[in-house]
Scaffold this motif. Sequence first.
Motif, PDB file in Angstrom:
ATOM      1  N   ILE A 134     -48.129  10.987 -42.446  1.00 41.97           N
ATOM      2  CA  ILE A 134     -48.905  11.361 -41.144  1.00 41.97           C
ATOM      3  C   ILE A 134     -48.174  12.846 -41.255  1.00 41.97           C
ATOM      4  N   GLY A 135     -47.020  13.001 -41.300  1.00 43.02           N
ATOM      5  CA  GLY A 135     -46.308  14.738 -41.064  1.00 43.02           C
ATOM      6  C   GLY A 135     -46.911  15.334 -42.243  1.00 43.02           C
ATOM      7  N   GLU A 136     -47.031  14.975 -43.281  1.00 39.83           N
ATOM      8  CA  GLU A 136     -47.976  15.661 -44.483  1.00 39.83           C
ATOM      9  C   GLU A 136     -49.268  16.199 -43.911  1.00 39.83           C
ATOM     10  N   ILE A 137     -49.866  15.318 -43.364  1.00 39.82           N
ATOM     11  CA  ILE A 137     -51.355  15.488 -42.740  1.00 39.82           C
ATOM     12  C   ILE A 137     -51.382  16.922 -41.540  1.00 39.82           C
ATOM     13  N   VAL A 138     -50.417  16.389 -40.768  1.00 38.73           N
ATOM     14  CA  VAL A 138     -50.177  17.439 -39.557  1.00 38.73           C
ATOM     15  C   VAL A 138     -49.845  18.662 -40.264  1.00 38.73           C
ATOM     16  N   HIS A 139     -49.008  18.945 -41.091  1.00 37.64           N
ATOM     17  CA  HIS A 139     -48.528  20.003 -41.678  1.00 37.64           C
ATOM     18  C   HIS A 139     -49.690  20.771 -42.524  1.00 37.64           C
ATOM     19  N   PHE A 140     -50.376  20.038 -42.913  1.00 33.54           N
ATOM     20  CA  PHE A 140     -51.873  20.691 -43.751  1.00 33.54           C
ATOM     21  C   PHE A 140     -52.604  21.296 -42.588  1.00 33.54           C
ATOM     22  N   ALA A 141     -52.918  20.313 -41.565  1.00 34.08           N
ATOM     23  CA  ALA A 141     -53.685  20.801 -40.487  1.00 34.08           C
ATOM     24  C   ALA A 141     -53.193  22.186 -39.930  1.00 34.08           C
ATOM     25  N   ARG A 142     -51.857  22.186 -39.760  1.00 34.28           N
ATOM     26  CA  ARG A 142     -51.183  23.410 -39.121  1.00 34.28           C
ATOM     27  C   ARG A 142     -51.495  24.729 -40.070  1.00 34.28           C
ATOM     28  N   PHE A 143     -51.347  24.610 -41.394  1.00 34.87           N
ATOM     29  CA  PHE A 143     -51.218  25.615 -42.404  1.00 34.87           C
ATOM     30  C   PHE A 143     -52.682  26.089 -42.369  1.00 34.87           C
ATOM     31  N   LEU A 144     -53.594  25.128 -42.545  1.00 38.33           N
ATOM     32  CA  LEU A 144     -55.015  25.560 -42.673  1.00 38.33           C
ATOM     33  C   LEU A 144     -55.450  26.400 -41.480  1.00 38.33           C
ATOM     34  N   ALA A 145     -54.981  26.028 -40.073  1.00 42.24           N
ATOM     35  CA  ALA A 145     -55.468  26.829 -38.916  1.00 42.24           C
ATOM     36  C   ALA A 145     -54.192  27.860 -38.422  1.00 42.24           C
ATOM     37  N   GLY A 146     -53.081  28.045 -39.413  1.00 44.10           N
ATOM     38  CA  GLY A 146     -52.265  28.943 -39.043  1.00 44.10           C
ATOM     39  C   GLY A 146     -51.553  28.939 -37.639  1.00 44.10           C
ATOM     40  N   ASP A 147     -51.330  27.600 -37.217  1.00 43.23           N
ATOM     41  CA  ASP A 147     -50.857  27.135 -35.748  1.00 43.23           C
ATOM     42  C   ASP A 147     -50.075  26.050 -35.805  1.00 43.23           C
ATOM     43  N   ASP A 148     -48.656  26.310 -35.664  1.00 47.40           N
ATOM     44  CA  ASP A 148     -47.810  25.197 -35.603  1.00 47.40           C
ATOM     45  C   ASP A 148     -47.678  24.249 -34.236  1.00 47.40           C
ATOM     46  N   SER A 149     -48.860  24.952 -33.265  1.00 52.76           N
ATOM     47  CA  SER A 149     -48.686  24.067 -31.936  1.00 52.76           C
ATOM     48  C   SER A 149     -49.682  22.617 -32.218  1.00 52.76           C
ATOM     49  N   ILE A 150     -50.318  22.800 -33.388  1.00 52.41           N
ATOM     50  CA  ILE A 150     -51.264  21.702 -33.385  1.00 52.41           C
ATOM     51  C   ILE A 150     -50.503  20.168 -33.751  1.00 52.41           C
ATOM     52  N   ALA A 151     -51.099  19.133 -32.907  1.00 52.02           N
ATOM     53  CA  ALA A 151     -50.201  18.075 -32.959  1.00 52.02           C
ATOM     54  C   ALA A 151     -51.207  16.829 -32.888  1.00 52.02           C
ATOM     55  N   ILE A 152     -50.456  15.663 -32.900  1.00 52.04           N
ATOM     56  CA  ILE A 152     -51.472  14.343 -32.434  1.00 52.04           C
ATOM     57  C   ILE A 152     -51.408  13.987 -31.136  1.00 52.04           C
ATOM     58  N   ASP A 153     -52.409  13.498 -30.719  1.00 47.76           N
ATOM     59  CA  ASP A 153     -52.438  12.911 -29.210  1.00 47.76           C
ATOM     60  C   ASP A 153     -52.094  11.507 -29.489  1.00 47.76           C
ATOM     61  N   HIS A 154     -50.933  11.263 -29.056  1.00 46.33           N
ATOM     62  CA  HIS A 154     -50.294   9.931 -29.361  1.00 46.33           C
ATOM     63  C   HIS A 154     -50.832   8.663 -28.297  1.00 46.33           C
ATOM     64  N   GLU A 155     -51.239   9.182 -27.521  1.00 46.52           N
ATOM     65  CA  GLU A 155     -52.051   8.272 -26.476  1.00 46.52           C
ATOM     66  C   GLU A 155     -53.408   7.787 -26.902  1.00 46.52           C
ATOM     67  N   VAL A 156     -53.950   8.869 -27.552  1.00 49.85           N
ATOM     68  CA  VAL A 156     -55.466   8.612 -28.267  1.00 49.85           C
ATOM     69  C   VAL A 156     -55.212   7.250 -29.580  1.00 49.85           C
ATOM     70  N   ALA A 157     -54.005   7.889 -30.191  1.00 46.00           N
ATOM     71  CA  ALA A 157     -53.683   7.149 -31.429  1.00 46.00           C
ATOM     72  C   ALA A 157     -53.385   5.465 -31.082  1.00 46.00           C
ATOM     73  N   LYS A 158     -52.591   5.462 -29.992  1.00 44.44           N
ATOM     74  CA  LYS A 158     -52.213   4.119 -29.408  1.00 44.44           C
ATOM     75  C   LYS A 158     -53.381   3.337 -28.971  1.00 44.44           C
ATOM     76  N   SER A 159     -54.419   4.082 -28.305  1.00 42.33           N
ATOM     77  CA  SER A 159     -55.657   3.373 -27.755  1.00 42.33           C
ATOM     78  C   SER A 159     -56.611   3.118 -28.767  1.00 42.33           C
ATOM     79  N   GLU A 160     -56.540   3.752 -30.061  1.00 43.42           N
ATOM     80  CA  GLU A 160     -57.355   3.449 -31.356  1.00 43.42           C
ATOM     81  C   GLU A 160     -56.800   2.372 -31.849  1.00 43.42           C
ATOM     82  N   ALA A 161     -55.534   2.243 -32.065  1.00 47.15           N
ATOM     83  CA  ALA A 161     -54.875   1.247 -32.807  1.00 47.15           C
ATOM     84  C   ALA A 161     -55.103   0.008 -32.100  1.00 47.15           C
ATOM     85  N   GLU A 162     -54.958  -0.188 -30.778  1.00 55.29           N
ATOM     86  CA  GLU A 162     -54.968  -1.361 -29.776  1.00 55.29           C
ATOM     87  C   GLU A 162     -56.503  -1.849 -29.767  1.00 55.29           C
ATOM     88  N   THR A 163     -57.535  -0.894 -30.064  1.00 55.58           N
ATOM     89  CA  THR A 163     -58.771  -1.564 -29.968  1.00 55.58           C
ATOM     90  C   THR A 163     -59.704  -1.522 -31.145  1.00 55.58           C
TER      91      THR A 163
END
Length: 309
Positions: A134-163
């Motif tokens: 997961i960290g590798e994917i986030v790092h790649f998205a940040r690299f492509l966008a040139g923006d280290d503020s990009i992050a995972i919305d953990h509430e969305v991830a939890k919601s998706e995992a539960e349903t």
Amino acid sequence: MSELQELVEGVYRDLKSHIGEGKIADYIPELAKVDPKQFGIAVATLDGGFHVVGDAETSFSIQSISKVFTLTLALGKAGDTLWTRVGREPSGSAFNSIVQLEYEKGKPRNPFINAGAIAVADLILAGHQPREAIGEIVHFARFLAGDDSIAIDHEVAKSEAETGYRNIALANFMRSFGRLDHPVEHVLGVYVHHCALAMSCRQLARAGLYLAAGGNDPLLGNRVVSRERARRINSLMLMCGHYDGSGDFAFRVGLPGKSGVGGGILAVAPGKASIAVWSPGLNEYGNSQVGAAALELLAHRTGWSIFGS
């Protein structure tokens, strides 16, 4: 104001009365909370220009658009052996269909339907713990966008995992055919987290520039992928990027694109620009209704369709 900025603002103006149309992806509870009356457009050109309007700076859950980035990563790891795990054909079925998967003995049709992206997540997991993948994917998205503020919305991830019962079924089905190498819960953990990446239209348009520039990052001069690989990713986006609405999108817009049920679409005008649109209401195919209409107008008015103006 530049001619392109005027054009982008004109598209926004012409569709403003339609903002809020479509149906939000309420089967993911966290996405059901999103205000449907939002609409943003960002166009990033190869010379470094950004042309934005509306809610283009608002972060949203990019959902399946992230599959473009995970496909790029997986091809970097496995090369063409990836295609022994997942096909390259349009599905003609819903993004979470299990019928086709059974008929084809657990090999997904393409890397952009859910089953295909689950297979790609399994490949990215090789040699890693889920957290590292997961960290590798986030790092790649940040690299492509040139923006280290990009992050995972953990509430969305939890919601998706539960349903995400259908995704659990797809992954178990693939595992039963020997198509997954890792435990289902680990693979799905990677999958739901990369789908929960939150980005704005501006960040997403910037991240897609390497596909518009033949595999290069035109702003930094870095080679992200080979020209041939960028072309192949674009071709898959054109054929498969909108599930069973891919043909209609190609017909109307004529650009490679990838949608997500969060209401975003990333589109590529090769040699010209990367475009991101967002409006949460979806059409019957699960693609942004207003966003697709915006891309159709934009492609028509710029003459950027790959099939000619």
